[in-house]
Design a protein around this motif. Structure first.
Motif, PDB file in Angstrom:
ATOM      1  N   ILE A  35      -2.044   2.992   6.695  1.00  0.00           N
ATOM      2  CA  ILE A  35      -0.593   3.187   6.679  1.00  0.00           C
ATOM      3  C   ILE A  35      -0.317   4.683   6.640  1.00  0.00           C
ATOM      4  CG2 ILE A  35       1.578   2.639   5.536  1.00  0.00           C
ATOM      5  CD1 ILE A  35       0.023   0.216   6.488  1.00  0.00           C
ATOM      6  N   ASN A  36       0.310   5.194   7.684  1.00  0.00           N
ATOM      7  CA  ASN A  36       0.578   6.629   7.787  1.00  0.00           C
ATOM      8  C   ASN A  36      -0.701   7.405   7.457  1.00  0.00           C
ATOM      9  OD1 ASN A  36       3.115   5.706   8.340  1.00  0.00           O
ATOM     10  ND2 ASN A  36       4.109   6.628   6.581  1.00  0.00           N
ATOM     11  N   ASP A  37      -0.620   8.380   6.596  1.00  0.00           N
ATOM     12  CA  ASP A  37      -1.795   9.165   6.206  1.00  0.00           C
ATOM     13  C   ASP A  37      -2.127   8.882   4.741  1.00  0.00           C
ATOM     14  OD1 ASP A  37      -2.031  10.502   8.735  1.00  0.00           O
ATOM     15  OD2 ASP A  37      -0.314  11.723   8.158  1.00  0.00           O
ATOM     16  N   GLU A  38      -2.414   7.643   4.431  1.00  0.00           N
ATOM     17  CA  GLU A  38      -2.639   7.253   3.044  1.00  0.00           C
ATOM     18  C   GLU A  38      -3.869   7.948   2.457  1.00  0.00           C
ATOM     19  OE1 GLU A  38      -4.110   3.160   2.415  1.00  0.00           O
ATOM     20  OE2 GLU A  38      -3.827   2.894   4.564  1.00  0.00           O
ATOM     21  N   ALA A  39      -3.800   8.166   1.150  1.00  0.00           N
ATOM     22  CA  ALA A  39      -4.835   8.952   0.481  1.00  0.00           C
ATOM     23  C   ALA A  39      -6.110   8.160   0.220  1.00  0.00           C
ATOM     24  CB  ALA A  39      -4.284   9.496  -0.839  1.00  0.00           C
ATOM     25  N   ASN A  40      -5.994   6.860   0.005  1.00  0.00           N
ATOM     26  CA  ASN A  40      -7.160   6.045  -0.364  1.00  0.00           C
ATOM     27  C   ASN A  40      -7.321   4.859   0.584  1.00  0.00           C
ATOM     28  OD1 ASN A  40      -7.829   7.534  -2.837  1.00  0.00           O
ATOM     29  ND2 ASN A  40      -5.924   6.674  -3.631  1.00  0.00           N
ATOM     30  N   PRO A  41      -7.740   5.096   1.824  1.00  0.00           N
ATOM     31  CA  PRO A  41      -7.819   4.026   2.817  1.00  0.00           C
ATOM     32  C   PRO A  41      -8.868   2.968   2.526  1.00  0.00           C
ATOM     33  CG  PRO A  41      -8.824   6.024   3.657  1.00  0.00           C
ATOM     34  CD  PRO A  41      -8.143   6.400   2.379  1.00  0.00           C
ATOM     35  N   ASP A  42      -9.751   3.216   1.552  1.00  0.00           N
ATOM     36  CA  ASP A  42     -10.768   2.221   1.226  1.00  0.00           C
ATOM     37  C   ASP A  42     -10.308   1.230   0.168  1.00  0.00           C
ATOM     38  OD1 ASP A  42     -12.541   3.306   3.039  1.00  0.00           O
ATOM     39  OD2 ASP A  42     -13.493   4.609   1.565  1.00  0.00           O
ATOM     40  N   GLU A  43      -9.132   1.449  -0.403  1.00  0.00           N
ATOM     41  CA  GLU A  43      -8.621   0.558  -1.443  1.00  0.00           C
ATOM     42  C   GLU A  43      -7.812  -0.565  -0.807  1.00  0.00           C
ATOM     43  OE1 GLU A  43      -6.517   2.718  -4.387  1.00  0.00           O
ATOM     44  OE2 GLU A  43      -8.261   3.890  -5.023  1.00  0.00           O
ATOM     45  N   ARG A  44      -8.373  -1.757  -0.844  1.00  0.00           N
ATOM     46  CA  ARG A  44      -7.739  -2.917  -0.229  1.00  0.00           C
ATOM     47  C   ARG A  44      -7.766  -4.081  -1.211  1.00  0.00           C
ATOM     48  NH1 ARG A  44      -5.924   0.611   2.296  1.00  0.00           N
ATOM     49  NH2 ARG A  44      -6.220   1.063   4.508  1.00  0.00           N
ATOM     50  N   TYR A  45      -7.029  -5.141  -0.883  1.00  0.00           N
ATOM     51  CA  TYR A  45      -6.909  -6.255  -1.826  1.00  0.00           C
ATOM     52  C   TYR A  45      -6.902  -7.598  -1.110  1.00  0.00           C
ATOM     53  CZ  TYR A  45      -4.902  -9.489  -5.241  1.00  0.00           C
ATOM     54  OH  TYR A  45      -4.677 -10.563  -6.062  1.00  0.00           O
ATOM     55  N   ARG A  46      -7.637  -8.531  -1.663  1.00  0.00           N
ATOM     56  CA  ARG A  46      -7.488  -9.950  -1.350  1.00  0.00           C
ATOM     57  C   ARG A  46      -7.661 -10.703  -2.656  1.00  0.00           C
ATOM     58  NH1 ARG A  46     -11.102 -10.740   2.383  1.00  0.00           N
ATOM     59  NH2 ARG A  46     -12.746 -11.791   1.227  1.00  0.00           N
TER      60      ARG A  46
ATOM     61  N   LEU B 176       0.781  -1.234   0.000  1.00  0.00           N
ATOM     62  CA  LEU B 176       0.000   0.000   0.000  1.00  0.00           C
ATOM     63  C   LEU B 176       0.819   1.294   0.000  1.00  0.00           C
ATOM     64  CD1 LEU B 176      -2.812  -1.143   2.439  1.00  0.00           C
ATOM     65  CD2 LEU B 176      -3.093  -0.599   0.018  1.00  0.00           C
ATOM     66  N   PRO B 177       1.966   1.374   0.681  1.00  0.00           N
ATOM     67  CA  PRO B 177       2.709   2.639   0.664  1.00  0.00           C
ATOM     68  C   PRO B 177       3.204   3.044  -0.719  1.00  0.00           C
ATOM     69  CG  PRO B 177       3.404   1.304   2.526  1.00  0.00           C
ATOM     70  CD  PRO B 177       2.544   0.426   1.654  1.00  0.00           C
ATOM     71  N   VAL B 178       3.268   2.093  -1.646  1.00  0.00           N
ATOM     72  CA  VAL B 178       3.818   2.384  -2.965  1.00  0.00           C
ATOM     73  C   VAL B 178       2.745   2.340  -4.058  1.00  0.00           C
ATOM     74  CG1 VAL B 178       5.437   1.603  -4.750  1.00  0.00           C
ATOM     75  CG2 VAL B 178       6.111   1.566  -2.342  1.00  0.00           C
ATOM     76  N   PHE B 179       1.823   1.379  -3.959  1.00  0.00           N
ATOM     77  CA  PHE B 179       0.898   1.147  -5.058  1.00  0.00           C
ATOM     78  C   PHE B 179      -0.519   1.601  -4.737  1.00  0.00           C
ATOM     79  CE2 PHE B 179       4.263  -2.011  -5.484  1.00  0.00           C
ATOM     80  CZ  PHE B 179       4.654  -1.806  -6.800  1.00  0.00           C
ATOM     81  N   ASP B 180      -1.139   2.275  -5.711  1.00  0.00           N
ATOM     82  CA  ASP B 180      -2.563   2.556  -5.656  1.00  0.00           C
ATOM     83  C   ASP B 180      -3.272   1.273  -6.080  1.00  0.00           C
ATOM     84  OD1 ASP B 180      -5.154   3.249  -7.171  1.00  0.00           O
ATOM     85  OD2 ASP B 180      -4.749   5.109  -6.090  1.00  0.00           O
ATOM     86  N   MET B 181      -4.082   0.695  -5.184  1.00  0.00           N
ATOM     87  CA  MET B 181      -4.623  -0.626  -5.448  1.00  0.00           C
ATOM     88  C   MET B 181      -5.537  -0.655  -6.659  1.00  0.00           C
ATOM     89  SD  MET B 181      -2.960  -2.463  -3.502  1.00  0.00           S
ATOM     90  CE  MET B 181      -3.670  -3.839  -4.379  1.00  0.00           C
TER      91      MET B 181
ATOM     92  N   HIS C  27      -5.204  -4.982   4.962  1.00  0.00           N
ATOM     93  CA  HIS C  27      -6.031  -5.357   3.817  1.00  0.00           C
ATOM     94  C   HIS C  27      -7.336  -6.045   4.230  1.00  0.00           C
ATOM     95  CE1 HIS C  27      -3.613  -4.261   0.328  1.00  0.00           C
ATOM     96  NE2 HIS C  27      -2.540  -4.654   0.990  1.00  0.00           N
ATOM     97  N   HIS C  28      -7.300  -6.798   5.322  1.00  0.00           N
ATOM     98  CA  HIS C  28      -8.489  -7.565   5.712  1.00  0.00           C
ATOM     99  C   HIS C  28      -9.352  -6.875   6.752  1.00  0.00           C
ATOM    100  CE1 HIS C  28      -6.937 -10.795   3.311  1.00  0.00           C
ATOM    101  NE2 HIS C  28      -5.852 -10.932   4.053  1.00  0.00           N
ATOM    102  N   CYS C  29      -8.964  -5.688   7.189  1.00  0.00           N
ATOM    103  CA  CYS C  29      -9.746  -4.950   8.187  1.00  0.00           C
ATOM    104  C   CYS C  29     -11.136  -4.641   7.623  1.00  0.00           C
ATOM    105  CB  CYS C  29      -9.028  -3.661   8.568  1.00  0.00           C
ATOM    106  SG  CYS C  29      -9.930  -2.641   9.750  1.00  0.00           S
TER     107      CYS C  29
END
Length: 253
Positions: free
Chosen positions: A225-236, A113-118, A216-218
Motif C-alpha cells: 500500500i503506497n510506500d508502507e514502512a513494514n511490507p512484511d507485516e501481514r495478517y490472516r 494496513l494504512p492505519v495499523f502496524d500489524m 495480506h495473502h500475497c
C-alpha cells in the motif's frame, strides 16, 4: 439457520463458524445471482470498513430478499464504527420492510494496513476473549433475544459511503512490486473478481472494495500500500486457512 458472511483475512469466517448452521459466502451468492434467502433464523456477519460495511455488502443488502422469523447482524471491528455500520444496514433493511431483530459486534484484530502496524495490533489484541464474546452472542441468537446495539453514532462524517470510496481510490493505492511470482493467489481471494493477471502480474479493475485480502495473502509480499514502512507485516486469522478464504471469495474458475 443460515449464516451469510463476507471475509477477507478470515476474521468474519471465524465468527461465522462458531454459529454452525449453513455457512454461505455473500460474494458467492452475488456471483451466482442468488438473492432469495429463507430460514427460521438468518444471520449476516461482516467487517466494518470505515464505519460502514464493504461496498459489495451494501449492494447485496439493497437486493437480497430475506424471509425469516429472526434476522441478526454481527460485525467485527478493530477500533470504532461498529454501531454505525450496524445502524446503516439495519435502516436499509427496515426501509425495505425487513425487520432486524438483533445486532452486536466483536472486537478483533484490525487489518487495515494504512492505519495499523500489524505487529503492534496483534500484540495489543492478543488477550481478547473473542471466543467468549462470540459465545455470548450465540446464546442470545439461540434464545432469539431481541436486542439492538445502541451506542453513540460516529458523527464526524456526513456521507460515510462517499468518503470511503474517495479515500480508498485517491489516498491509498495497491502497488505491484518486481518480485511477483504470478501465483494468482490475489486473483483467487478477491471477493469482487477485480484482479487478473496481465503479463504474469496482477492488474486491478475499478470495483475494488479495498478489503486488502490480495495484499495480506500475497506469498511474496509483492503487493504493498503506497510506500508502507513494514511490507512484511501481514495478517490472516490463525484459525482460518487460505484455502477457506479462496473458496469463500473466488469469482473465476
Amino acid at each position: 439457520m443460515k449464516i451469510l458472511y463476507y471475509t477477507s483475512t478470515g476474521n468474519n469466517l471465524f465468527i461465522a463458524k462458531q454459529f454452525g448452521g449453513d455457512l454461505i459466502s455473500i460474494p458467492q451468492l452475488v456471483k451466482d445471482n442468488e438473492f432469495d434467502i429463507a430460514d427460521d433464523t438468518v444471520g449476516i456477519i461482516f467487517p466494518v470498513f470505515f464505519a460502514t460495511s464493504p461496498k459489495l455488502i451494501r449492494e447485496f443488502v439493497e437486493k437480497v430478499n430475506i424471509r425469516t422469523d429472526y434476522l441478526f447482524l454481527i460485525t467485527s471491528y478493530g477500533r470504532d464504527g461498529d454501531q454505525n455500520a450496524l445502524r446503516i444496514m439495519k435502516e436499509t433493511f427496515n426501509k425495505r420492510g425487513i425487520t432486524v431483530n438483533y445486532t452486536n459486534s466483536v472486537l478483533m484484530v484490525d487489518n487495515f494496513l494504512p492505519v495499523f502496524d500489524m505487529a503492534e495490533e496483534i500484540e495489543l489484541k492478543k488477550d481478547l476473549n473473542i471466543i467468549g464474546e462470540i459465545e455470548k452472542i450465540n446464546n442470545d441468537v439461540l434464545a432469539k433475544r431481541e436486542y439492538i446495539l445502541d451506542k453513540e453514532l460516529f458523527t464526524d462524517v456526513e456521507n460515510i459511503e462517499v468518503v470511503l470510496e474517495n479515500t480508498m481510490c485517491e489516498k491509498y493505492r495497491i502497488q505491484v512490486g518486481k518480485d511477483c511470482s504470478g501465483c494468482e493467489v490475489c486473483t483467487k481471494v478477491c471477493p469482487r473478481g477485480n484482479i487478473e493477471l496481465t503479463g504474469e502480474k496482477p492488474s486491478f479493475g475499478d470495483t475494488c472494495d479495498f478489503c486488502l485480502g490480495c495484499v495480506h495473502h500475497c506469498k511474496t509480499h509483492t503487493l504493498t500500500i503506497n510506500d508502507e514502512a513494514n511490507p512484511d507485516e501481514r495478517y490472516r486469522n490463525p484459525n482460518i486457512k487460505l484455502s477457506e478464504i479462496i473458496k469463500s471469495n473466488r469469482q473465476t474458475i
